[in-house]
Structures are given as structure tokens and as C-alpha cells.
Enzyme design. Sequence first.
Site, PDB file in Angstrom:
ATOM      1  CB  CYS A  82      -0.983  -0.045   1.156  1.00  0.00           C
ATOM      2  SG  CYS A  82      -2.454   0.924   0.789  1.00  0.00           S
ATOM      3  CE1 TYR A  83       2.689   7.538   2.141  1.00  0.00           C
ATOM      4  CE2 TYR A  83       4.613   6.362   2.987  1.00  0.00           C
ATOM      5  CZ  TYR A  83       4.007   7.545   2.584  1.00  0.00           C
ATOM      6  OH  TYR A  83       4.716   8.717   2.588  1.00  0.00           O
ATOM      7  CD  GLU A 171      -1.058  -5.698   5.796  1.00  0.00           C
ATOM      8  OE1 GLU A 171      -0.860  -6.206   4.669  1.00  0.00           O
ATOM      9  OE2 GLU A 171      -1.122  -4.473   5.979  1.00  0.00           O
ATOM     10  CG  ASP A 227       1.968 -11.737  28.825  1.00  0.00           C
ATOM     11  OD1 ASP A 227       1.678 -12.640  28.018  1.00  0.00           O
ATOM     12  OD2 ASP A 227       1.580 -10.560  28.699  1.00  0.00           O
ATOM     13  CE  LYS A 370      -1.636 -12.292  26.263  1.00  0.00           C
ATOM     14  NZ  LYS A 370      -1.155 -11.519  27.422  1.00  0.00           N
TER      15      LYS A 370
HETATM   16  N1  GLN Z   1      -2.441   6.899   2.224  1.00  0.00           N
HETATM   17  C1  GLN Z   1      -2.275   6.085   1.068  1.00  0.00           C
HETATM   18  C2  GLN Z   1      -3.541   6.041   0.219  1.00  0.00           C
HETATM   19  O1  GLN Z   1      -4.528   6.597   0.587  1.00  0.00           O
HETATM   20  C3  GLN Z   1      -1.908   4.669   1.500  1.00  0.00           C
HETATM   21  C4  GLN Z   1      -3.019   3.992   2.240  1.00  0.00           C
HETATM   22  C5  GLN Z   1      -2.580   2.756   2.963  1.00  0.00           C
HETATM   23  O2  GLN Z   1      -1.394   2.502   3.116  1.00  0.00           O
HETATM   24  N2  GLN Z   1      -3.544   2.008   3.468  1.00  0.00           N
HETATM   25  O3  GLN Z   1      -3.545   5.478  -0.855  1.00  0.00           O
END
Ligand code: GLN
Length: 514
Positions: A82-83, A171, A227, A370
Site C-alpha cells: 500500500c503506502y 496481512e 505472560d 501474544k
Molecule cells: N495513504 C495512502 C492512500 O490513501 C496509503 C493507504 C494505505 O497505506 N492504506 O492510498
Amino acid sequence: MNREKIIVIDFGGQYNQLVARRVRESHVYCEIYSYKTDIETIKAMNPKGIILTGGPNSCYEEGAPTYSRELFELGIPVLGLCYGAQLMMHVLGGVVTKAPVREYGKIEVTVDKSSKLFGNVSEKTICWMSHNDYIEKAADGFRIIAHTPACPVAAVECVEKKLYAIQYHPEVLHTQEGFKMLSNFVYEVCGCAGDWKMDAFVENTIQAIREKVGDGKVLCALSGGVDSSVAAVMLAKAVGGQLTCVFVDHGLLRKNEGDEVEEIFGPNGNYDLNFIRVNAQERFYEKLAGVTEPEAKRKIIGEEFIRVFEEEAKKIGKVDFLVQGTIYPDVVESGLGGESAVIKSHHNVGGLPDFVDFKEIIEPLRDLFKDEVRKAGLELGIPEKLVYRQPFPGPGLGVRIMGEVTAEKVKIVQDADAIYREEIAAAGLDKSIGQYFAALTNMQSVGVMGDERTYDYAIALRAVNTIDFMTAEFAELPWELLGKVSSRIVNEVKHVNRVLYDCTGKPPATIEFE
Ligand code: GLN
């Protein structure tokens, strides 16, 4: 120790810990670092692969979190999510802009199965998307390996440079084949061997503790929670008689809990812990008399706990090591790893107790999530009942009794809670609900029982589902079950004439009441 590892570089994404957990579930050790970690530190760790997380920013904006181009030139495989994917493209000369159509939720992605990431993945696969920006044009040298109708560049690769970028979130569990994709990166691209196994971890840690402690004396505060129990048993296996465990019964435990803990860890149990139980109930009740403000209650319980522990420690004499049950999320959330804002300064990480004179702290679980602590517990032969015990706040029932805490109120909430837990187990729901408990509200109301007017307390029942305990939804328990619990509580627990069900999520409520 020189174990193979993957590192996650965190750009403030909400799933940073999840990425690391998934990698570890595939048997590769993984740690989280902030994007501010410099390249030399990263090189020195010699990771087998690097994963860049998602994040709230837009990578093309001034001041957005970034990383230098060098990161992609180390020859170490990198996977951007993503980002992280957008950033990789942006830094390497691609174009990232605001997407004409924002994607959010489960979306069908078409993947190119000839990529190492997707060899065993279905050609059309449901993935979790959450983005406003998109990759308009991939950087030179990259090949598009996935797309959706709204997102022409849903994944790219540059095989020679071992660089991979995907727009969705493998993920999260909503991405149906996400685990396969992450495993493919770790094994097919990074060439990991997969040496992160709990049995080996337990064995190596015990060995390492033994070497470190030598013939020193070790002190551990055992709460009966997962823990501290796992940490204590690990120490017991490592140094046996040199360990002393102090269990403070503050009179705010669940029904019979003190005895159950003693049964497992006490002199008649299976472990060599030098178990000392301190029955300090009265002391705590005295201190709490007349106190109603939640933070004041917490503080009193915390301070009194330390005082009791300190008195016991003095009786033991000189202590060389103090054991703490710190786990990895505590470390990350204290701002020591990752990029997430300091959510809470965890008592185990930030403030060390200054009342016992000791050489060093031992934190055998510091690297574990955990679920891994639980696996280690099972590996050590700790009973399942204890290993899967629900989280229980340090101040115990003190924060589940609104208003003043008294011995009588403790008894009421213990009995109501025991009935609730019993019925949830009988309905077969005990493993599927995240957390559930009874609390005693400070409200008294009018009722009628046996033709007589009553003026008694209301019990609140809470049940929530949560993955990470940061957010939660109230559980939709069957009416029949609630009815049964309610009628049993009112019939069997004196001074309760009303039972309420809490249907608030977190936020806006918290899981606990105080
Ligand atoms: N902020 C970026 C977007 O809006 C990435 C989003 C994210 O990593 N979930 O596309």
C-alpha cells in the site's frame, strides 16, 4: 543471536504488527522499525528481506514519510504494501497520484501467476483494499503483475532487483490468500529457511538465561496471567531453585483464582518456583475504603502492590535479577519499535521498579507476540486453561466495581462473573468470544422478589470481539443465553436484582469499565 530475520519498516500503518505476526506465522522471525531508522542500522541487521507497511499519508506530499533510494539498491528483497508500494514507485521514478476511484473493502484482484508472489494463488483472488492514491505509472523496469477494474497497477515486480510492490493489504485476513503471498515473498523471493519455531525458541532462551544468570538469584512477580506465568516457568526450567516467585493476592481476583494459581504453581504443583503467596486482601480493602475515583483506585492498587512485593523481596535478601513478562507489542507500543504513536507507556517497559536492588532485568518474552507467548506456554507444558486465560487488568476487579470497592462488592461481582463464565462455556462460546466479564455498576434500583420490594445492585455483562484489543465490537450473544445468565445471577447472587448487557463498542467505550 544470529537468526534469519525479515524487517518491517513502519510508515505509520494501522496493521504494522499484523505484518510482522503473519511473517512469524510462516516461521520467519520478524521485527518492526520506524522509517526513521537509518540505512546503516538496517544493513547491520543483515535482514533476508524488508517489508514496507501502509500509512495514512500521500507519498507525493511535502513532508510525507519517505526512505532514500539506497534502500532499494542494497540487493535485499523489498516488498512494499500500500503506502509502501506507492512510496517505492515514487522514489524509483514512477507516478503516484490521487486515484480517480478510491477503493475500500474486499475487491477481486486478477493476478499474474507467473510471478513468484502468486505461484500458488488463484488467478482471481479477493483482497483487502484501502487507498485513496494509486500508482498511475510504475517505475521503469517494473512489470505489472496484478490489477483490478479501478486499479490498473495493483502489484508490480522487478525480478532482477528483487523489488515487489502491492497496493492491497495481504496481512489482513480479508485478503483471502494474503498469507500465501507473504509466505511466497519470504520463501520464494527472500529464500528464508523458516527457522522461527517455538520449540527451538524455548530451548534456546532457557539456555541463554542459564548462561546469563549463572548462580545468581532471580525474583519474579507472578500474577497468574499468561505472560508472567510463561516467563516464570521458563526461568524455573532454566535456573530452578535460584528463582523465587511472589504471588500477591490483592483480593481483587476472579472467583477462586488465587487458589487456582496456587494449585498450579504452589508447592503441590508441577514447577520448582519457590512460590510465595501473600494474602494481602485486607490491606487492599482498607486502602480502598471510601475511594471512588477510578484513577485514584488504580493508583492505590498499583502502589500497594509494589509495597507488598517489596516487603517480600526484602525477606529474600539480595536479588540479582528481576523477571518481567514484557512482550513485543509492549515494546512497539512504547514507541521503541515501529512508528505508531506512543499509545501507552507500558509499565513493563518504561518505568522499572526502583525498590529492589538488582543487577539486571530479564525479559524472556520481549520478542514475542501474544499468540507466540501462548505457544511457548504450551511448549513448556503449562495447562491450556491458563495459557488461554482471558486478559485480566492488573488492578483486577477493582476496575470492574464502579465506585467504592468493598469486600462485599468483590464477592458479588466474583459470583456473578463466575456464573457468566460458566454459562458461556456451557454454550460452547468460551473460545470464540474475545473477552467477557461481569462488572458491578454502582447503581441500585428497585425490584420485587418474593412479593417484597428490593433495592439492590445492577450487574453489567460485557462481551466483546476484538483482534488486537485496540478496537472492539460488542458480541451479539444469544438472547436465550443472556436470559439464563440473568436469571441465575439474580437468583443466586445476593444483592443483585437487575442484569444489564453492555452493547457499546470500543471506541467510544473501553473494554473495561474504569
Ligand atoms: N495513504 C495512502 C492512500 O490513501 C496509503 C493507504 C494505505 O497505506 N492504506 O492510498
